[in-house]
Design a protein around this motif. Structure first.
Motif, PDB file in Angstrom:
ATOM      1  N   TRP A  40      -7.301 -32.838 -37.159  1.00  0.00           N
ATOM      2  CA  TRP A  40      -7.188 -33.779 -36.039  1.00  0.00           C
ATOM      3  C   TRP A  40      -8.423 -34.660 -35.951  1.00  0.00           C
ATOM      4  CZ3 TRP A  40      -4.345 -36.277 -32.712  1.00  0.00           C
ATOM      5  CH2 TRP A  40      -4.942 -36.852 -31.597  1.00  0.00           C
ATOM      6  N   VAL A  47      -6.080 -42.589 -34.503  1.00  0.00           N
ATOM      7  CA  VAL A  47      -5.634 -42.476 -33.115  1.00  0.00           C
ATOM      8  C   VAL A  47      -6.170 -43.645 -32.298  1.00  0.00           C
ATOM      9  CG1 VAL A  47      -5.774 -41.068 -31.027  1.00  0.00           C
ATOM     10  CG2 VAL A  47      -5.475 -39.970 -33.251  1.00  0.00           C
ATOM     11  N   THR A 104       0.436 -36.680 -31.838  1.00  0.00           N
ATOM     12  CA  THR A 104       0.473 -37.641 -32.947  1.00  0.00           C
ATOM     13  C   THR A 104       1.730 -38.515 -32.900  1.00  0.00           C
ATOM     14  OG1 THR A 104       1.443 -35.915 -34.361  1.00  0.00           O
ATOM     15  CG2 THR A 104      -0.929 -36.225 -34.473  1.00  0.00           C
ATOM     16  N   LEU A 177      -0.199 -40.764 -39.661  1.00  0.00           N
ATOM     17  CA  LEU A 177      -0.840 -39.762 -38.812  1.00  0.00           C
ATOM     18  C   LEU A 177       0.091 -38.585 -38.512  1.00  0.00           C
ATOM     19  CD1 LEU A 177      -3.280 -38.941 -36.986  1.00  0.00           C
ATOM     20  CD2 LEU A 177      -2.177 -40.259 -35.157  1.00  0.00           C
ATOM     21  N   PRO A 178       1.334 -38.813 -38.048  1.00  0.00           N
ATOM     22  CA  PRO A 178       2.201 -37.660 -37.761  1.00  0.00           C
ATOM     23  C   PRO A 178       2.512 -36.827 -39.000  1.00  0.00           C
ATOM     24  CG  PRO A 178       3.047 -39.644 -36.698  1.00  0.00           C
ATOM     25  CD  PRO A 178       1.967 -40.085 -37.628  1.00  0.00           C
TER      26      PRO A 178
END
Length: 445
Positions: A40, A47, A104, A177-178
């Protein structure tokens, strides 16, 4: 996780093969916990870009996960005492994965509030999972009869390095990202599910059916303990029922537990401040580039990881309290050299000493909290809460101070909690098991 000669006051019987397998299982769980945390962290720039947040907005956002951990941590002892460390690790690793998955996915959907909800839930999962794996680590350490907790924490450090490397590769490859975060979190969860099958039964969890292998043997061994020892120093061995809310609250009034918490607070604050501010302090304090700042942080992390890997022999030879005092002194020297010496390479030597000094306080505090198996879950919960409060909140306060005096001078404030930790280090002296004439206590003087 081999088992060489044991220190005085430790069992002379070689550890069972199951205990050795459990040690490796706990080590792997610590590693994947580190991988998940740094996964993360490695994608925080994505993000920020996805949400379009400013620096201050990102600071508030990231604090949400920390608040989730701090809210959940005080309940971790109650939970682990009811369902056992193994089930707690699986359940809250799953909650962590779910929370970060929501966060996410919400970034891609431009739903900041849902991101916050996901981070809060993920932080809850991380906090309780962390306390449960530390509890299991302490149980395994007792079964092995030697100090191995620092190596578990070294595994966590190695996991953070691996997770950061994977994150860099994922970002370079343009992985979304996810896709990146969810894949890693699910893989972490799968590994935890497999590893907990080899865990040792924890107090109360064994009564509920956790880790049936060797459970009856451990219970019989505790039942056979001589109960004539001094009640002030003897370890209680009643594993009958799960802890109540009243017992949980009462643990927060135990003087020894709170003093051990102060030792862990000093170590956690020293480590957290370095993680957050060493690189910036090198760049701003010495007028160097970002690469030198990264080197400064790498020096700290390498020194801390190597000390955790090598520190077990030192603990077994010198004892817990002596090592804590040496660690505190090293942290004081390291921070002072880094903050006051104007020569960069000498300051980096100070960073290395600082990293070595910060390495063992947290794992030794976990071991001390778990000395009494009957109340280990509750005490680990209290000590974890105190330590992580400092880890999350302390560096932010140092950041505010740095706005006025600069990063290097601001880090000198660490001398105060480290000095307090030195003064109360004696509280971590091992408890004497019932029937033991006292060599465990004399090991530390």
């Amino acid at each position: 996780m081999s088992s060489p000669s044991r220190p005085p006051g430790r069992p002379s019987v070689p550890p069972s093969p199951h205990a050795v397998r459990a040690a490796w299982a706990v080590f792997v769980v610590f590693v994947v916990a580190g991988v998940g945390m740094s996964t993360w962290a490695s994608r925080i720039p994505a993000v920020r870009d996805g949400l379009g947040f400013s620096e201050s907005e990102m600071g508030v956002l990231l604090l949400t996960g920390a608040i989730g951990s701090l809210v959940a941590l005080p309940t971790s002892g109650l939970i682990a005492s009811r369902i056992g460390a193994a089930a707690t690790c699986v359940s809250f690793a799953g909650l962590s994965a779910a929370g970060f998955a929501v966060a996410t996915l919400a970034v891609g959907a431009d739903q900041p509030m849902l991101v916050r909800v996901g981070l809060f839930v993920g932080g809850m999962g991380v906090g309780v999972w962390d306390a449960a794996m530390n509890l299991e680590g302490a149980v395994v350490e007792q079964r092995l009869g030697r100090s191995v907790m620092p190596r578990f924490h070294a595994g966590f450090s190695l996991g953070t390095v691996a997770g950061a490397g994977i994150g860099a590769l994922a970002a370079h490859a343009g992985l979304s990202l996810p896709a990146h975060v969810i894949t890693v979190m699910l893989a972490d969860l799968a590994v935890v599910v497999v590893c907990v099958r080899f865990f040792e039964p924890t107090p109360h969890g064994a009564a509920a059916g956790e880790g049936s292998v060797d459970a009856s043997a451990h219970a019989a061994a505790h039942a056979a303990a001589d109960t004539s020892a001094d009640p002030a120093t003897a370890v209680e061995t009643d594993h009958g029922t799960a802890h109540s809310v009243r017992e949980t609250l009462a643990t927060w009034r135990e003087s020894r537990t709170l003093l051990v918490g102060l030792v862990v607070l000093a170590a956690a604050l020293t480590e957290g401040a370095a993680n957050d501010w060493v690189s910036l302090a090198v760049v701003d304090g010495f007028g160097t580039g970002n690469a030198a700042g990264a080197v400064g942080l790498a020096v700290f992390l390498c020194a801390m990881t190597l000390t955790r890997l090598a520190g077990t022999a030192l603990i077994d030879r010198l004892g817990r309290v002596t090592v804590l005092r040496l660690s505190g002194a090293a942290a004081l020297v390291g921070v002072t050299v880094f903050a006051l010496v104007p020569v960069l390479w000498v300051a980096l030597v100070g960073v290395a000493i600082w990293g070595a000094g910060a390495a063992l306080g947290f794992p030794l505090g976990m071991s001390a909290a778990a000395d009494d198996p009957r109340r280990a879950a509750l005490r680990v919960s209290v000590v974890s809460t105190v330590g992580y409060s400092a880890f999350f909140v302390g560096p932010a306060l140092i950041g505010f101070l740095a706005e006025h005096v600069g990063y290097r001078d601001a880090l000198l404030v660490l001398a105060l909690p480290v000095a307090v930790g030195l003064l109360v280090a004696g509280a971590a002296r091992p408890l004497v098991p019932a029937g033991d004439p006292g060599p465990t206590r004399t090991l530390d003087g």
